[in-house]
Scaffold this active site. Structure first.
Site, PDB file in Angstrom:
ATOM      1  N   GLY A 292      48.164  27.699  41.204  1.00 53.18           N
ATOM      2  CA  GLY A 292      48.954  28.889  40.921  1.00 53.18           C
ATOM      3  C   GLY A 292      48.956  29.300  39.460  1.00 53.18           C
TER       4      GLY A 292
ATOM      5  N   ARG B  82      43.393  31.812  63.756  1.00 50.02           N
ATOM      6  CA  ARG B  82      43.633  32.617  62.564  1.00 50.02           C
ATOM      7  C   ARG B  82      44.604  33.754  62.871  1.00 50.02           C
ATOM      8  NH1 ARG B  82      38.763  35.164  59.000  1.00 50.02           N
ATOM      9  NH2 ARG B  82      38.448  36.436  60.849  1.00 50.02           N
TER      10      ARG B  82
ATOM     11  N   HIS C 261      38.193  36.961  41.394  1.00 46.69           N
ATOM     12  CA  HIS C 261      37.091  36.039  41.680  1.00 46.69           C
ATOM     13  C   HIS C 261      36.510  35.542  40.350  1.00 46.69           C
ATOM     14  CE1 HIS C 261      33.757  34.300  43.907  1.00 46.69           C
ATOM     15  NE2 HIS C 261      32.993  34.731  42.925  1.00 46.69           N
TER      16      HIS C 261
ATOM     17  N   GLU D  50      36.232  44.292  53.944  1.00 48.65           N
ATOM     18  CA  GLU D  50      36.006  43.360  55.053  1.00 48.65           C
ATOM     19  C   GLU D  50      34.905  42.344  54.769  1.00 48.65           C
ATOM     20  OE1 GLU D  50      35.910  45.549  58.776  1.00 48.65           O
ATOM     21  OE2 GLU D  50      37.432  46.931  58.000  1.00 48.65           O
TER      22      GLU D  50
END
Lengths: 199, 199
Positions: free
Chosen positions: A12, A65, A107, A140
């Protein structure tokens, strides 16, 4: 006040940079919930210390999921922006579509180079001399959505994953709160693959 | 003195940066020949102005790549390093193998992102916020060889191929002479995919 949900899987440290930016007045938003997919991770402790509602939706306790994500959705409530901050699960297309333009990720590479879960390892294996980090809207695909901000860092000949990761994290902690603040100010305009930052 | 052959296809602005670095004493080498694959290009004029031997090996006058490359080889003579500076031909694996570790290229993106002949166009189409340039040794793939140096530049929302190219070229003109000087000093050690810069 713009309400953020921050999703984490581990330490975190990006979450902490968002908490700190809010405290410093650099980010005008509130974190309505911190959610992790694993129990007993440091992200939960950081949220607790900052008096932020926090919950673990343990992936291991859900058969599918879909059930896992339904439980996440139930916990998120009415948030304006979902912020992935080291969240190591791929979200389903159905989940992603619910938050089009309201779901951000960071990222640890200069996308489109080195997508996936092992960016620093892949960077070092390839032998690039510059790496960095990328804040993007989630689509997506994996690490393929429209890019909001990027920052570059030097890769040194004697870098390990640890030293490179530490250098990249410094930049992550600068650009992620900034990108979220641009969202809060309504200055991010998505136009196909492009994110234009309005004055 | 280390002898360079510089191969160009057009304007020769990277060539000019090498000529200027030699004149300024920042690059201790001599250009023994400038070679182009097209007639009447500015690179030839720049070489001429700097009193450097220059020749056009016009690709159109050769039926096969093998004959074209044989003519290039004849002209190169006994050079230490072949420097591709905006040379828009793919060299054959046979040619590349003759110069293993002695054949450099500069590419106008942060490889491995955006290889190929239209880097700036592809950068703008993808919507990245950081691009740059890469000096690398040439291997038998396209823009895939071991990376020597990279420099990053900002991509702006209103960039065109022209404005982005101009910003990247500024960095190309800094790092290409530096990378060549590291070669001259014997400081580039190729280790698989990695180029280690020795002290």
């Amino acid at each position: 006040m713009v309400k953020l949900a921050v999703l984490c899987s581990g330490r975190g440290s990006d979450l902490q940079s968002i908490i700190d930016a809010i405290k410093a007045g650099e980010l005008q938003a509130e974190i309505s919930i911190v959610l992790t997919d694993k129990p007993n991770v440091q992200a939960l402790t950081r949220a607790e210390s900052a008096d932020i509602k926090n919950v673990c939706v343990d992936r291991k306790l859900f058969a599918t999921r879909a059930e896992f994500e339904a439980e996440i959705l139930k916990n998120l409530g009415d948030v304006d922006l979902v912020v992935l901050a080291g969240f190591m699960r791929i979200l389903s297309p159905e989940f992603v579509r619910k938050f089009t333009g309201r779901l951000m990720n960071i990222h640890p590479s200069l996308l489109p180079s080195f997508p996936g879960a092992h960016a620093h390892r892949d960077v070092l294996a390839y032998g690039v001399k510059v790496s960095g980090c990328t804040v993007h809207f989630v689509d997506e695909g994996t690490d393929s959505g429209p890019i909001i901000m990027q920052a570059a860092v030097e890769v040194k000949d004697d870098d390990t994953e640890e030293t490179l990761s530490a250098r990249v994290l410094e930049q992550e902690h600068i650009i992620y709160p900034r990108a979220i603040q641009l969202f809060v100010e309504g200055r991010l305009k998505i136009d196909g693959r492009h994110v234009v930052i309005r004055d």
